[in-house]
Design an enzyme around this catalytic site. Sequence first.
Site, PDB file in Angstrom:
ATOM      1  N   GLU A  68       0.801  -1.234   0.000  1.00 44.22           N
ATOM      2  CA  GLU A  68       0.000   0.000   0.000  1.00 44.22           C
ATOM      3  C   GLU A  68       0.827   1.274   0.000  1.00 44.22           C
ATOM      4  OE1 GLU A  68      -3.063  -2.457   2.424  1.00 44.22           O
ATOM      5  OE2 GLU A  68      -0.933  -2.498   2.099  1.00 44.22           O
TER       6      GLU A  68
ATOM      7  N   ASP B 233      -2.125  -5.197   3.089  1.00 47.08           N
ATOM      8  CA  ASP B 233      -2.377  -5.483   4.504  1.00 47.08           C
ATOM      9  C   ASP B 233      -3.193  -6.755   4.722  1.00 47.08           C
ATOM     10  OD1 ASP B 233      -0.954  -3.287   5.256  1.00 47.08           O
ATOM     11  OD2 ASP B 233      -2.686  -1.984   5.533  1.00 47.08           O
TER      12      ASP B 233
ATOM     13  N   ASP C 287      -5.941  -7.865   5.986  1.00 49.32           N
ATOM     14  CA  ASP C 287      -7.330  -7.776   6.421  1.00 49.32           C
ATOM     15  C   ASP C 287      -8.227  -7.657   5.185  1.00 49.32           C
ATOM     16  OD1 ASP C 287      -6.881  -5.214   5.525  1.00 49.32           O
ATOM     17  OD2 ASP C 287      -7.187  -4.230   7.451  1.00 49.32           O
TER      18      ASP C 287
ATOM     19  N   GLU D 148      -9.775  -5.093   3.849  1.00 57.59           N
ATOM     20  CA  GLU D 148      -9.437  -3.974   2.968  1.00 57.59           C
ATOM     21  C   GLU D 148      -8.181  -4.281   2.170  1.00 57.59           C
ATOM     22  OE1 GLU D 148     -11.225  -1.024   2.409  1.00 57.59           O
ATOM     23  OE2 GLU D 148     -12.711  -2.236   3.456  1.00 57.59           O
TER      24      GLU D 148
ATOM     25  N   TYR E 102       0.612  -5.285  12.904  1.00 56.05           N
ATOM     26  CA  TYR E 102      -0.501  -4.638  12.205  1.00 56.05           C
ATOM     27  C   TYR E 102      -1.545  -4.132  13.198  1.00 56.05           C
ATOM     28  CZ  TYR E 102      -3.860  -3.746   8.501  1.00 56.05           C
ATOM     29  OH  TYR E 102      -4.738  -3.143   7.632  1.00 56.05           O
TER      30      TYR E 102
ATOM     31  N   ARG F 254      -4.723  -3.003  12.758  1.00 54.07           N
ATOM     32  CA  ARG F 254      -6.167  -3.200  12.577  1.00 54.07           C
ATOM     33  C   ARG F 254      -6.494  -4.654  12.884  1.00 54.07           C
ATOM     34  NH1 ARG F 254      -5.098   0.527   8.366  1.00 54.07           N
ATOM     35  NH2 ARG F 254      -6.192   2.501   8.702  1.00 54.07           N
TER      36      ARG F 254
ATOM     37  N   HIS G 200      -5.800 -12.369  13.512  1.00 58.05           N
ATOM     38  CA  HIS G 200      -4.521 -11.680  13.633  1.00 58.05           C
ATOM     39  C   HIS G 200      -4.117 -11.549  15.094  1.00 58.05           C
ATOM     40  CE1 HIS G 200      -5.276 -10.848   9.502  1.00 58.05           C
ATOM     41  NE2 HIS G 200      -6.242  -9.997   9.743  1.00 58.05           N
TER      42      HIS G 200
END
Length: 824
Positions: free
Chosen positions: A7, A80, A82, A84, A293, A295, A340
């Site tokens: 990203e 990432d 997740d 998203e 991470y 989130r 996670h």
Amino acid sequence: MKLVVVESPAKAKTIEKYLGGGHRVLASYGHVRDLPPKDGSVDPEQNFDMQWQVSPDRSKQLKLITDEAKKADTLILATDPDREGEAISWHVQEVLRQKKALPASVQRVTFNAITNAAVTEAMRNPRELDEDLIDAYRARRALDYLVGFTLSPILWRKLPGAKSAGRVQSVALRLIVDREREIEVFKTQEYWLVSATFEADGQQFTGRLVQLDGKKLDRLSIGSKGEADAAKAMVEAGRFTVSSVETKPFAKNPPPPFTTSTLQQEAARKLGFSASHTMRVAQSLYEDGLITYMRTDGVDMAEEAISAARKAIANRYDGGYVPDKPRRYTSKAKNAQEAHEAVRPTDFSKSRAASGDHARLYELVYNRALASQMASARLERTTVELTDGAGRAVLRATGQVVLFPGFLALYEEGRDEKAEDEEGARMPALREGDAPAKTGVEATQHFTQPPPRYSEASLVKRLEELGIGRPSTYASILQTLKDREYVRVDKARFIPEESGRLVTAFLERFFERYVSYDYTAELEEELDDVSGGRLDWQKLLEEFWHDFRPKAGEVMEQKPSEVTAALDEFLAPWLYPPREDGSDPRVCPACGNGRLSLRGGKFGAFVACSNYPECRYTQKFGQGGAEGQASEGPQDLGNGIELKSGRFGPYLEREGKRASIPKDVPVADVDAEMAERLLSLPREIGPHPETGKTIKASIGRYGPYLEHDGKYARLASTAEVFETGMNAAVVKLADAASGAGRREGASREPIAVLGAHPSSGKEIKVMAGRYGPYVSDGTTHATLPKSSDPKSVTLEQALEWIDAKAAKGPSAKGKRKPARKKKA
């Protein structure tokens, strides 16, 4: 060559260093495609087909990725870990597929931390894209689009002043409004507490009266000063001895390491960070390889991290601080996804890192994670009761002693509210029969308090408890409420604005199901079922749309007057609270026989008398509820000047001349001197040194300004209207005039074409103008807010600004002068 897509550029630089030769690492800069902000981007009639559009500010980066992909043997999508992140990888893959630039081999890798070991291990274990996660993303995006693009036009047409509504945003707003309602209906009760201070072995302690004449007392038992004085006199007269001593040892366990929401909560409590600021700083720490991470709603740590934490504890403290067995945690949050790790440092040998806010947040993450693997604190709670000789009064003293601090030596969790009678005082060693010296008695007056307004921490906690939203969405939800001006923040607490209350009332009255807490949480569970492959995403959308669409159509068909009447009835308890004299709260206080009712105008909702135009009494929306039953009468400031409250806010009047109070001037600061200055405007600064024509300073519809020979220059504040001298005025006018040439040479090509207005059908464009970028439908021009990027404006935002500008009506400044006839 292998092309790796992540990203952010910061992450790309670090990962390329780890991977070495044969790899090219590029950043997508977040999402590369989104649904165009116009009707038809999601088509329910075609099985919810979604039309994606490349974001204009990502075109350059996507071309670079495309060019490199054509030269690569393998595409590694390393966004990432997740939903998203999975969606971003999918979008990149689909764009490359459409451009016929997709390499033969496509791999997906994820890592929870940007460290050499984590990245190297991830590269050894690639997988395919997770279609279930992608479907869940599409379902969530389509839901939010369908709700926003269905509700918002209804709001614009039926509810003056409303800006937008969102699936989760509106439920969070309802929480804030519901809490405000609780506060408004709360009835304060007076109560008194009687306590005595004692001393034993040189240590003081306090005992509270808990029993009187055989009757147990709770907090509200003593309700008046007379009762309190009588109880105080009895305690003062009594000789107290210790009648019982109870000592109970107990253990306190450490909290688990941070999840996204608990990190946001604790950073708000201890560091004063907003949720959005916390996530920005955490993102930076993650990209720098300092934390895992950020989130996540998982609460456990990897085995190697637990081992490293236990080693760090042993190095810092003695062996007693390391528990016999590693601690394991499970989440109690509703709908938790524990795929996670919790948020933790990547290296427990680094107790400090970075600087400024980054250092403060890192230390918080480090201490919490380390404490989660430390030994429990051992404490001892002591309760002592003292009885007077006659047995009429009993006092109770409580306290606790820390026998072994354990994790408390490093970290103690913050709390939103502190208990009134919190046990924390140290107690002397006492035995039955002891008679400690009484050193004082007091009776203190208290009042019950309403529930506190939500802070960022407590609101995030409540959303998580209800299962509404997800860790990655909390910061944006709260920011949207602030940006829409549906709420304001005062002393770190959320207070709903009148517009927020009106939108919430509208949605509760006409779309009750869709702003209910249970329904929103159930929808989140269904989205999780899509993520887990247990539910088809199109089936979820079909069931939602089957009920939502006819409901929206039914409301759209209602006349605005019918909507206003329904809201008037729904909001009656708040708009027209009971009056102290028992009279009808709907009777107009001005004429005495008209009825008050809610009205809607182009400037928003307000309350007015039914005898209009004979009676012109109006009341600002919300004034009857939180701000009193009727607007206050004129306030005499002296010199014949009156301060009045009108439909559009406070203003000054003297002998028919009026002047509005500027927005940057607090009403409380308007005295006779300030009023005189405002009513005397415009102020003449003097003749221009070149033209000899007068320069004036004044305040207009669009704020403070300078005027000279038909030309204008803006001023920054009301203070400048009265303080700007000749030299500064000449410079400001010259600067404003220099913009004319730029306008003539500016391209009339639009910056962006956003789509058609839903009602007029006119094309909405973003244009470059003399005073900055603006949006236009060809008739109405609305300047962009200073913080807005003209290339990122959505159709929804543009419609909001254009409709708001149109609602204000044409100004004299905006009217065109008739064209002059050309000479022959």
